[in-house]
Design an enzyme around this catalytic site. Structure first.
Site, PDB file in Angstrom:
ATOM      1  N   LYS A   1      -4.532  -6.214  -2.012  1.00  0.00           N
ATOM      2  CA  LYS A   1      -3.507  -5.417  -1.234  1.00  0.00           C
ATOM      3  C   LYS A   1      -3.816  -4.818   0.315  1.00  0.00           C
ATOM      4  O   LYS A   1      -5.285  -4.795   0.254  1.00  0.00           O
ATOM      5  CB  LYS A   1      -4.487  -4.265  -2.243  1.00  0.00           C
ATOM      6  CG  LYS A   1      -3.809  -3.975  -3.856  1.00  0.00           C
ATOM      7  CD  LYS A   1      -3.941  -2.924  -3.698  1.00  0.00           C
ATOM      8  CE  LYS A   1      -3.263  -2.329  -5.134  1.00  0.00           C
ATOM      9  NZ  LYS A   1      -3.444  -1.677  -6.264  1.00  0.00           N
TER      10      LYS A   1
ATOM     11  N   SER B   1       3.154  -1.525   8.264  1.00  0.00           N
ATOM     12  CA  SER B   1       2.958  -2.987   6.772  1.00  0.00           C
ATOM     13  C   SER B   1       2.153  -4.241   7.230  1.00  0.00           C
ATOM     14  O   SER B   1       2.884  -4.877   7.948  1.00  0.00           O
ATOM     15  CB  SER B   1       4.258  -2.900   5.950  1.00  0.00           C
ATOM     16  OG  SER B   1       4.268  -4.405   5.235  1.00  0.00           O
TER      17      SER B   1
ATOM     18  N   LYS C   1      -5.094  -6.207   8.703  1.00  0.00           N
ATOM     19  CA  LYS C   1      -5.887  -5.330   7.723  1.00  0.00           C
ATOM     20  C   LYS C   1      -6.987  -5.414   7.159  1.00  0.00           C
ATOM     21  O   LYS C   1      -7.129  -6.959   6.529  1.00  0.00           O
ATOM     22  CB  LYS C   1      -5.014  -4.143   6.881  1.00  0.00           C
ATOM     23  CG  LYS C   1      -4.048  -3.484   7.518  1.00  0.00           C
ATOM     24  CD  LYS C   1      -3.112  -2.823   6.415  1.00  0.00           C
ATOM     25  CE  LYS C   1      -1.835  -2.729   6.673  1.00  0.00           C
ATOM     26  NZ  LYS C   1      -1.271  -1.819   6.046  1.00  0.00           N
TER      27      LYS C   1
ATOM     28  N   ASP D   1      -2.846   2.763   0.408  1.00  0.00           N
ATOM     29  CA  ASP D   1      -2.534   2.596  -1.010  1.00  0.00           C
ATOM     30  C   ASP D   1      -3.762   1.406  -1.068  1.00  0.00           C
ATOM     31  O   ASP D   1      -4.434   1.314  -2.500  1.00  0.00           O
ATOM     32  CB  ASP D   1      -2.021   1.941  -1.742  1.00  0.00           C
ATOM     33  CG  ASP D   1      -1.581   0.287  -1.599  1.00  0.00           C
ATOM     34  OD1 ASP D   1      -1.253   0.271  -0.045  1.00  0.00           O
ATOM     35  OD2 ASP D   1      -1.373  -0.296  -2.944  1.00  0.00           O
TER      36      ASP D   1
HETATM   37  C1  BG6 Z   1       0.473  -6.171   1.951  1.00  0.00           C
HETATM   38  C2  BG6 Z   1       0.602  -5.943   0.651  1.00  0.00           C
HETATM   39  O1  BG6 Z   1       1.370  -5.100   1.946  1.00  0.00           O
HETATM   40  O2  BG6 Z   1       1.087  -6.980   2.109  1.00  0.00           O
HETATM   41  C3  BG6 Z   1       0.126  -7.579   0.367  1.00  0.00           C
HETATM   42  O3  BG6 Z   1      -0.500  -5.514   0.045  1.00  0.00           O
HETATM   43  C4  BG6 Z   1       0.844  -8.580   0.914  1.00  0.00           C
HETATM   44  O4  BG6 Z   1      -0.535  -7.455  -1.341  1.00  0.00           O
HETATM   45  C5  BG6 Z   1       0.913  -8.531   2.620  1.00  0.00           C
HETATM   46  O5  BG6 Z   1      -0.118  -9.901   0.252  1.00  0.00           O
HETATM   47  C6  BG6 Z   1       1.380  -9.769   2.922  1.00  0.00           C
HETATM   48  O6  BG6 Z   1       3.201  -9.343   1.911  1.00  0.00           O
HETATM   49  P1  BG6 Z   1       3.961 -10.316   2.454  1.00  0.00           P
HETATM   50  O7  BG6 Z   1       5.872  -9.977   1.607  1.00  0.00           O
HETATM   51  O8  BG6 Z   1       4.654 -11.330   3.323  1.00  0.00           O
HETATM   52  O9  BG6 Z   1       3.875 -11.806   1.406  1.00  0.00           O
HETATM   53 MG    MG Z   2      -0.062  -0.907   0.081  1.00  0.00          MG
END
Ligand code: BG6
Ligand code: MG
Length: 216
Positions: A44, A113, A144, A169
């Site tokens: 996560k 994010s 992160k 989270d």
């Molecule tokens: C994070 C999630 O926000 O984004 C992870 O908690 C995920 O589980 C990461 O691997 C990367 O996301 P994405 O959509 O670029 O594969």
């Molecule tokens: Mg998250």
């Protein structure tokens, strides 16, 4: 006072953590690696590339770079297939109210994010316009718990990081907020997110009085 409220996306605004889990589980299964919900906590908040590395480490499996690239593409395609019909009903309880409240109170609102799929998710759920700035997996080089994503968000909002509040989270995200000297608010289980300054099960537990206190 104007503060920076920085929201993580997956598992905070939308319940996409379950889709990431399902997609990673397929990757793990194909490699004969046991991958549980507990293991998933390690993923996560972590970037896509780093997530795959963690799964491979869990199974003590080594694969070529070409195979890794294929797995990453496959994982994302699988993940995106779960998002096809996504709409505002996927916004987690209480989130919308808090966003509205912060907007009314003229606070800085940012997304912080790791996901490279953040923008289409905000568009599909109809909340893109709430965000003054978006920093996602396309904008940062360090995942992160490195604080880069949150520091960049505060910088773009032109607000001192010490006046920033992060909703997260994930353990990695709480650690990133703490390293950035921001106030960290965990959304989820206190037993997992014990490093956070505050923990709530979800946004319905956060009342306007608490928000006013944060604004100061
Ligand atoms: C994070 C999630 O926000 O984004 C992870 O908690 C995920 O589980 C990461 O691997 C990367 O996301 P994405 O959509 O670029 O594969
Ligand atoms: Mg998250």
């Amino acid at each position: 006072m104007k503060k920076a409220f920085i929201f993580d996306l997956d598992g905070v605004i939308v319940d996409t953590a379950k889709y990431h889990f399902l997609a990673w589980q397929k990757v793990a299964q194909a490699l004969n690696i046991n991958f549980t919900h507990e293991h998933n906590e390690l993923l996560k908040g972590v970037s896509r590339v780093r997530s795959l590395e963690i799964i491979l480490e869990l199974g003590n499996v080594q694969v070529s770079q070409a195979d890794k690239d294929k797995m990453l593409i496959q994982k994302n395609e699988d993940y995106l297939s779960y998002l096809v019909d996504m709409d505002e009903s996927e916004i987690l309880p209480g989130v919308f109210k808090i966003l509205q409240l912060l907007k009314e109170k003229n606070q800085g609102i940012a997304l912080g994010s790791a996901s490279k799929n953040a923008r289409p998710i905000l568009e599909k759920t109809g909340i893109l316009s709430y965000f003054d700035t978006i920093v996602d997996g396309n904008d940062v080089t360090n995942a992160k718990p490195d604080p880069e994503v949150f520091l960049k968000a505060a910088q773009l909002l032109d607000i001192d990081p010490k006046k920033a509040i992060v909703f997260e989270d994930s353990v990695a995200g709480i650690q990133a907020a703490n390293i950035a000297e921001m106030l960290s608010i965990g959304i989820g289980e206190g037993t997992i997110l014990y490093e956070a300054d505050f923990v709530f099960k979800d946004f319905t537990e956060i009342n306007p009085v608490f928000i006013d206190k944060l604004i100061g």
